[in-house]
Design a protein around this motif. Structure first.
Motif, PDB file in Angstrom:
ATOM      1  N   GLY A 154     -52.433  13.633  41.536  1.00  0.00           N
ATOM      2  CA  GLY A 154     -51.880  14.938  42.358  1.00  0.00           C
ATOM      3  C   GLY A 154     -50.938  15.570  40.933  1.00  0.00           C
ATOM      4  O   GLY A 154     -50.382  15.311  39.988  1.00  0.00           O
ATOM      5  N   LYS A 181     -57.751  20.202  48.293  1.00  0.00           N
ATOM      6  CA  LYS A 181     -56.061  18.984  48.215  1.00  0.00           C
ATOM      7  C   LYS A 181     -55.708  19.240  47.098  1.00  0.00           C
ATOM      8  O   LYS A 181     -54.829  18.250  46.994  1.00  0.00           O
ATOM      9  CB  LYS A 181     -56.948  17.136  48.826  1.00  0.00           C
ATOM     10  CG  LYS A 181     -57.508  17.537  50.174  1.00  0.00           C
ATOM     11  CD  LYS A 181     -57.377  15.958  50.767  1.00  0.00           C
ATOM     12  CE  LYS A 181     -58.289  16.607  52.297  1.00  0.00           C
ATOM     13  NZ  LYS A 181     -58.343  15.529  53.119  1.00  0.00           N
ATOM     14  N   ASN A 182     -55.549  19.899  45.805  1.00  0.00           N
ATOM     15  CA  ASN A 182     -55.246  19.101  44.184  1.00  0.00           C
ATOM     16  C   ASN A 182     -55.692  18.248  44.412  1.00  0.00           C
ATOM     17  O   ASN A 182     -54.432  17.719  43.520  1.00  0.00           O
ATOM     18  CB  ASN A 182     -54.431  19.867  44.612  1.00  0.00           C
ATOM     19  CG  ASN A 182     -53.972  20.913  43.418  1.00  0.00           C
ATOM     20  OD1 ASN A 182     -54.404  21.481  42.294  1.00  0.00           O
ATOM     21  ND2 ASN A 182     -52.523  20.173  42.782  1.00  0.00           N
ATOM     22  N   THR A 183     -56.363  17.283  44.206  1.00  0.00           N
ATOM     23  CA  THR A 183     -56.492  15.970  44.120  1.00  0.00           C
ATOM     24  C   THR A 183     -57.770  15.412  43.441  1.00  0.00           C
ATOM     25  O   THR A 183     -58.378  16.100  43.889  1.00  0.00           O
ATOM     26  CB  THR A 183     -56.347  15.223  45.063  1.00  0.00           C
ATOM     27  OG1 THR A 183     -54.934  15.882  46.067  1.00  0.00           O
ATOM     28  CG2 THR A 183     -56.083  13.716  45.321  1.00  0.00           C
ATOM     29  N   PRO A 207     -47.962  18.172  42.379  1.00  0.00           N
ATOM     30  CA  PRO A 207     -47.199  19.354  42.933  1.00  0.00           C
ATOM     31  C   PRO A 207     -46.963  20.766  42.303  1.00  0.00           C
ATOM     32  O   PRO A 207     -46.317  20.907  40.813  1.00  0.00           O
ATOM     33  CB  PRO A 207     -46.534  18.617  43.258  1.00  0.00           C
ATOM     34  CG  PRO A 207     -47.037  17.161  43.017  1.00  0.00           C
ATOM     35  CD  PRO A 207     -47.875  17.235  41.877  1.00  0.00           C
ATOM     36  N   GLY A 208     -47.190  21.960  42.597  1.00  0.00           N
ATOM     37  CA  GLY A 208     -47.062  23.017  42.261  1.00  0.00           C
ATOM     38  C   GLY A 208     -47.960  22.954  41.476  1.00  0.00           C
ATOM     39  O   GLY A 208     -47.969  24.392  40.481  1.00  0.00           O
TER      40      GLY A 208
END
Length: 122
Positions: free
Chosen positions: A23, A76-78, A25-26
């Motif tokens: 991931g 989920k941006n993963t 974040p941001g």
């Protein structure tokens, strides 16, 4: 600069499985092809698998074909790396990174995260 966060590593027996997650974040990963890399002690970092921005195309190093599967969930941006049939010679720190536009070349660009340690041992 993207700050990647890799997770899911651990100790597994030979032949076992793990799922790694990547991931950022941001930062929206879906604008980029993403690659998974690994670095074993005393060895250079090597590309393991890559996935296009949409997830519709993938690429694998010959050493992991048929055993590893890369996937992504852009909601989920993963990005994930499913590893099956792990071998004793595969312990390493696994990293993810954005890739250059010619993403099948496994050429990373940008920053690296801390990685996640995978240990294969009985």
């Amino acid at each position: 600069q993207v700050e990647f966060v890799e997770s899911g590593g651990g100790l597994v027996q030979p032949g076992g499985s793990l799922r790694l997650s990547c991931g950022a974040p941001g930062f929206r990963l879906d604008d980029y092809a993403i690659g998974w890399f690994r670095q074993a002690p005393g060895k250079e970092r090597e590309g393991v698998s890559a996935i296009s921005e949409s997830g519709g195309s993938t690429a694998y190093a010959d050493s992991v074909k048929g055993r590893f599967t890369i996937s992504r969930d852009n909601v989920k941006n993963t990005v994930y790396l499913h590893m099956n049939s792990l071998k004793p010679e595969e312990p390493a720190v696994y990293y993810c990174a954005t890739l250059v536009p010619e993403w099948r070349s496994f050429i990373p660009h940008g920053s690296w995260g801390q990685g996640t340690q995978v240990t294969v041992s009985s």
